[in-house]
Design a protein around this motif. Structure first.
Motif, PDB file in Angstrom:
ATOM      1  N   ARG A 116     -52.189 -52.639   2.500  1.00 36.18           N
ATOM      2  CA  ARG A 116     -51.217 -51.784   1.813  1.00 36.18           C
ATOM      3  C   ARG A 116     -50.601 -52.549   0.641  1.00 36.18           C
ATOM      4  O   ARG A 116     -50.440 -53.758   0.701  1.00 36.18           O
ATOM      5  N   ASN A 117     -50.226 -51.812  -0.400  1.00 37.38           N
ATOM      6  CA  ASN A 117     -49.466 -52.426  -1.473  1.00 37.38           C
ATOM      7  C   ASN A 117     -48.119 -52.890  -0.933  1.00 37.38           C
ATOM      8  O   ASN A 117     -47.588 -52.305   0.012  1.00 37.38           O
ATOM      9  N   HIS A 118     -47.546 -53.913  -1.575  1.00 38.15           N
ATOM     10  CA  HIS A 118     -46.295 -54.475  -1.077  1.00 38.15           C
ATOM     11  C   HIS A 118     -45.156 -53.452  -1.106  1.00 38.15           C
ATOM     12  O   HIS A 118     -44.222 -53.539  -0.313  1.00 38.15           O
ATOM     13  N   ASP A 119     -45.233 -52.489  -2.019  1.00 41.00           N
ATOM     14  CA  ASP A 119     -44.169 -51.489  -2.136  1.00 41.00           C
ATOM     15  C   ASP A 119     -44.477 -50.223  -1.332  1.00 41.00           C
ATOM     16  O   ASP A 119     -43.777 -49.222  -1.460  1.00 41.00           O
ATOM     17  N   TYR A 120     -45.490 -50.272  -0.490  1.00 37.62           N
ATOM     18  CA  TYR A 120     -45.875 -49.105   0.308  1.00 37.62           C
ATOM     19  C   TYR A 120     -44.703 -48.664   1.200  1.00 37.62           C
ATOM     20  O   TYR A 120     -44.113 -49.481   1.917  1.00 37.62           O
ATOM     21  N   PRO A 121     -44.327 -47.367   1.166  1.00 38.12           N
ATOM     22  CA  PRO A 121     -43.185 -46.899   1.969  1.00 38.12           C
ATOM     23  C   PRO A 121     -43.605 -46.498   3.387  1.00 38.12           C
ATOM     24  O   PRO A 121     -44.457 -45.634   3.569  1.00 38.12           O
ATOM     25  N   ILE A 122     -42.992 -47.107   4.359  1.00 39.84           N
ATOM     26  CA  ILE A 122     -43.246 -46.762   5.763  1.00 39.84           C
ATOM     27  C   ILE A 122     -42.082 -45.899   6.253  1.00 39.84           C
ATOM     28  O   ILE A 122     -40.985 -46.397   6.519  1.00 39.84           O
ATOM     29  N   LEU A 123     -42.324 -44.610   6.351  1.00 40.84           N
ATOM     30  CA  LEU A 123     -41.310 -43.654   6.796  1.00 40.84           C
ATOM     31  C   LEU A 123     -41.166 -43.696   8.322  1.00 40.84           C
ATOM     32  O   LEU A 123     -42.008 -44.284   9.007  1.00 40.84           O
ATOM     33  N   PRO A 124     -40.104 -43.094   8.852  1.00 39.01           N
ATOM     34  CA  PRO A 124     -39.841 -43.207  10.296  1.00 39.01           C
ATOM     35  C   PRO A 124     -40.999 -42.818  11.198  1.00 39.01           C
ATOM     36  O   PRO A 124     -41.283 -43.508  12.185  1.00 39.01           O
ATOM     37  N   ASP A 125     -41.679 -41.713  10.905  1.00 41.84           N
ATOM     38  CA  ASP A 125     -42.771 -41.284  11.782  1.00 41.84           C
ATOM     39  C   ASP A 125     -43.896 -42.317  11.829  1.00 41.84           C
ATOM     40  O   ASP A 125     -44.461 -42.575  12.897  1.00 41.84           O
ATOM     41  N   GLU A 126     -44.228 -42.888  10.675  1.00 44.75           N
ATOM     42  CA  GLU A 126     -45.269 -43.915  10.653  1.00 44.75           C
ATOM     43  C   GLU A 126     -44.796 -45.169  11.383  1.00 44.75           C
ATOM     44  O   GLU A 126     -45.574 -45.828  12.082  1.00 44.75           O
ATOM     45  N   ALA A 127     -43.516 -45.505  11.206  1.00 47.07           N
ATOM     46  CA  ALA A 127     -42.962 -46.671  11.903  1.00 47.07           C
ATOM     47  C   ALA A 127     -43.063 -46.492  13.413  1.00 47.07           C
ATOM     48  O   ALA A 127     -43.426 -47.425  14.146  1.00 47.07           O
ATOM     49  N   LYS A 128     -42.762 -45.281  13.884  1.00 51.53           N
ATOM     50  CA  LYS A 128     -42.902 -45.009  15.321  1.00 51.53           C
ATOM     51  C   LYS A 128     -44.364 -45.120  15.740  1.00 51.53           C
ATOM     52  O   LYS A 128     -44.667 -45.570  16.848  1.00 51.53           O
ATOM     53  N   GLY A 129     -45.270 -44.706  14.843  1.00 49.54           N
ATOM     54  CA  GLY A 129     -46.693 -44.798  15.144  1.00 49.54           C
ATOM     55  C   GLY A 129     -47.167 -46.237  15.302  1.00 49.54           C
ATOM     56  O   GLY A 129     -48.141 -46.506  16.012  1.00 49.54           O
ATOM     57  N   PHE A 130     -46.480 -47.162  14.655  1.00 53.49           N
ATOM     58  CA  PHE A 130     -46.797 -48.578  14.812  1.00 53.49           C
ATOM     59  C   PHE A 130     -46.304 -49.123  16.155  1.00 53.49           C
ATOM     60  O   PHE A 130     -46.616 -50.249  16.525  1.00 53.49           O
ATOM     61  N   GLY A 131     -45.497 -48.313  16.861  1.00 55.43           N
ATOM     62  CA  GLY A 131     -44.941 -48.772  18.120  1.00 55.43           C
ATOM     63  C   GLY A 131     -43.534 -49.325  17.993  1.00 55.43           C
ATOM     64  O   GLY A 131     -42.993 -49.873  18.962  1.00 55.43           O
ATOM     65  N   LEU A 132     -42.930 -49.184  16.810  1.00 55.61           N
ATOM     66  CA  LEU A 132     -41.579 -49.700  16.635  1.00 55.61           C
ATOM     67  C   LEU A 132     -40.575 -48.839  17.399  1.00 55.61           C
ATOM     68  O   LEU A 132     -40.741 -47.618  17.508  1.00 55.61           O
ATOM     69  N   LYS A 133     -39.540 -49.473  17.909  1.00 54.36           N
ATOM     70  CA  LYS A 133     -38.474 -48.767  18.610  1.00 54.36           C
ATOM     71  C   LYS A 133     -37.515 -48.228  17.556  1.00 54.36           C
ATOM     72  O   LYS A 133     -36.592 -48.918  17.115  1.00 54.36           O
ATOM     73  N   VAL A 134     -37.752 -46.982  17.137  1.00 55.26           N
ATOM     74  CA  VAL A 134     -37.029 -46.379  16.020  1.00 55.26           C
ATOM     75  C   VAL A 134     -36.415 -45.051  16.444  1.00 55.26           C
ATOM     76  O   VAL A 134     -37.047 -44.269  17.152  1.00 55.26           O
ATOM     77  N   ARG A 135     -35.187 -44.814  16.008  1.00 52.46           N
ATOM     78  CA  ARG A 135     -34.569 -43.493  16.123  1.00 52.46           C
ATOM     79  C   ARG A 135     -33.949 -43.137  14.768  1.00 52.46           C
ATOM     80  O   ARG A 135     -33.754 -44.017  13.919  1.00 52.46           O
ATOM     81  N   THR A 136     -33.637 -41.867  14.570  1.00 49.01           N
ATOM     82  CA  THR A 136     -33.211 -41.416  13.238  1.00 49.01           C
ATOM     83  C   THR A 136     -31.828 -40.768  13.206  1.00 49.01           C
ATOM     84  O   THR A 136     -31.486 -40.102  12.231  1.00 49.01           O
ATOM     85  N   ASN A 137     -31.027 -40.946  14.242  1.00 51.99           N
ATOM     86  CA  ASN A 137     -29.669 -40.381  14.236  1.00 51.99           C
ATOM     87  C   ASN A 137     -28.729 -41.354  13.517  1.00 51.99           C
ATOM     88  O   ASN A 137     -27.907 -42.038  14.126  1.00 51.99           O
ATOM     89  N   MET A 138     -28.858 -41.402  12.197  1.00 55.82           N
ATOM     90  CA  MET A 138     -28.093 -42.339  11.379  1.00 55.82           C
ATOM     91  C   MET A 138     -26.625 -41.915  11.259  1.00 55.82           C
ATOM     92  O   MET A 138     -26.329 -40.783  10.848  1.00 55.82           O
ATOM     93  N   PRO A 139     -25.673 -42.789  11.577  1.00 55.68           N
ATOM     94  CA  PRO A 139     -24.251 -42.456  11.402  1.00 55.68           C
ATOM     95  C   PRO A 139     -23.909 -42.302   9.925  1.00 55.68           C
ATOM     96  O   PRO A 139     -24.431 -43.038   9.070  1.00 55.68           O
ATOM     97  N   ASP A 140     -23.032 -41.370   9.614  1.00 54.50           N
ATOM     98  CA  ASP A 140     -22.624 -41.149   8.225  1.00 54.50           C
ATOM     99  C   ASP A 140     -21.998 -42.402   7.611  1.00 54.50           C
ATOM    100  O   ASP A 140     -22.132 -42.648   6.410  1.00 54.50           O
ATOM    101  N   ALA A 141     -21.315 -43.195   8.432  1.00 52.39           N
ATOM    102  CA  ALA A 141     -20.646 -44.397   7.914  1.00 52.39           C
ATOM    103  C   ALA A 141     -21.632 -45.335   7.233  1.00 52.39           C
ATOM    104  O   ALA A 141     -21.302 -45.970   6.224  1.00 52.39           O
ATOM    105  N   CYS A 142     -22.848 -45.424   7.753  1.00 56.68           N
ATOM    106  CA  CYS A 142     -23.835 -46.342   7.178  1.00 56.68           C
ATOM    107  C   CYS A 142     -24.284 -45.882   5.801  1.00 56.68           C
ATOM    108  O   CYS A 142     -24.566 -46.704   4.923  1.00 56.68           O
ATOM    109  N   TYR A 143     -24.366 -44.566   5.612  1.00 56.01           N
ATOM    110  CA  TYR A 143     -24.667 -44.067   4.266  1.00 56.01           C
ATOM    111  C   TYR A 143     -23.570 -44.492   3.293  1.00 56.01           C
ATOM    112  O   TYR A 143     -23.843 -44.893   2.159  1.00 56.01           O
TER     113      TYR A 143
END
Length: 328
Positions: A252-279
């Motif tokens: 992959r190119n170094h700037d290749y974007p790995i979105l949440p679904d693909e990250a989960k496909g890699f087996g990463l422990k990922v969730r997407t309920n981001m708190p508003d404070a972090c934004y």
């Protein structure tokens, strides 16, 4: 807001007086803009800006950038209180900002002061950074026994991805991205630089490029070793280095974007309920928004005015011009 003044033919004292009036008006309107920044509604019947400062209060004359910094600090404190955690903020907006050795010192000191069992929340918004500084951060996180969560509202690329992988879990915004962790050497992809001798005969490669190729090959070897060593076990589904090896040399190119679904496909422990404070913590600082003053000076016989010799508008205490001269 943009104020536009054209074709006024400023000459002599009248011109000087007009410029003075423009500057005074710009200052007055800038102050009204500062006082009018009310984003958080009312508290006790008083309208406050994003930094929690009421108009006319003790700090009402602070610059927009200072108000922005106070607002971010307040959001960090609120998030820390709500989570009962120690927050580590690694947020970079300027192209010249990245994970460096100062970042490593801040992270190490924060972890040291937090205590060995403290809950740690790492808020990430970064394009990446220096390998050696990143390794120090990863080592500090690995040796911290308390729970560690990475929050990625928008992006954590390269070194930022590795820092996220060092945490027990990753919370990503629905459109946030991680990225490959392949090293870049001398501003070139180390993976391809290392393969140079295989693609070209030695007589067609300069001595300098041959040396860089050997160093890039060593960088790839080191990256594979420490990436596998520091990635959290929660993300190793098969207990091997296959995850990090793929993120380093997966084509992959170094700037290749790995979105949440693909990250989960890699087996990463990922969730997407981001708190508003972090934004809010990762919002960019205010830009310089001066008035655009287009000064059209009449010159005899069509002579053009040299911008370097034209009257210069004053700057505020942050170095920003209170107006911007545009000469056409």
């Amino acid at each position: 807001m943009v104020g536009l003044v054209t074709g006024i033919g400023l000459v002599g004292w009248g011109g000087i007086a007009s410029i003075g009036g423009l500057v005074a008006g710009a200052l007055a309107l800038q102050q009204r803009m500062r006082d009018g920044r009310a984003k958080d509604g009312q508290q006790d019947g008083v309208v406050r800006n994003d930094a929690g400062i009421p108009p006319g209060g003790p700090a009402a004359d602070i610059s927009p950038y200072e108000a922005y910094k106070l607002g971010v600090e307040r959001k960090v404190a609120e998030f820390s209180t709500a989570r009962q955690s120690t927050v580590i903020k690694i947020v970079h907006h300027d192209p010249d900002e990245y994970v460096d050795h100062d970042t490593a010192v801040e992270v190490i000191d924060t972890l040291r002061k937090a205590g060995p069992d403290a809950k740690i929340d790492v808020v990430l918004h970064t394009p990446g950074g220096i390998s050696s500084a990143t390794q120090q951060i990863l080592h500090a996180l690995l040796n911290h026994k308390g729970p560690k969560t990475a929050y990625v509202p928008y992006r954590a690329k390269s070194a930022g991805t590795m820092i996220a992988l060092a945490c027990d879990e990753i919370v990503m915004g629905p459109s946030a991205v991680l990225g490959p962790i392949d090293p870049q050497y001398s501003w070139l992809p180390a993976h391809y630089l290392a393969e140079l001798p295989s693609d070209k005969s030695a007589d067609r490669i300069s001595d300098e490029m041959l040396v860089l190729s050997k160093m890039a090959k060593q960088a790839m070897k080191e990256a594979r070793r420490f990436a596998c060593e520091y990635v959290n076990d929660a993300h190793k589904q098969d207990g091997t280095c296959s995850l990090t090896d793929d993120l380093i040399g997966g084509g992959r190119n170094h700037d290749y974007p790995i979105l949440p679904d693909e990250a989960k496909g890699f087996g990463l422990k990922v969730r997407t309920n981001m708190p508003d404070a972090c934004y809010g913590i990762c919002q960019p600082p205010p830009k310089d928004e001066p008035f655009l003053i287009v000064s059209m000076f009449n010159a005899e016989d069509g002579e053009k005015i040299d911008p370097a010799k034209a009257p210069q508008l004053p700057r505020d205490r942050n170095g920003f011009r209170l107006g911007r001269d545009v000469f056409r």
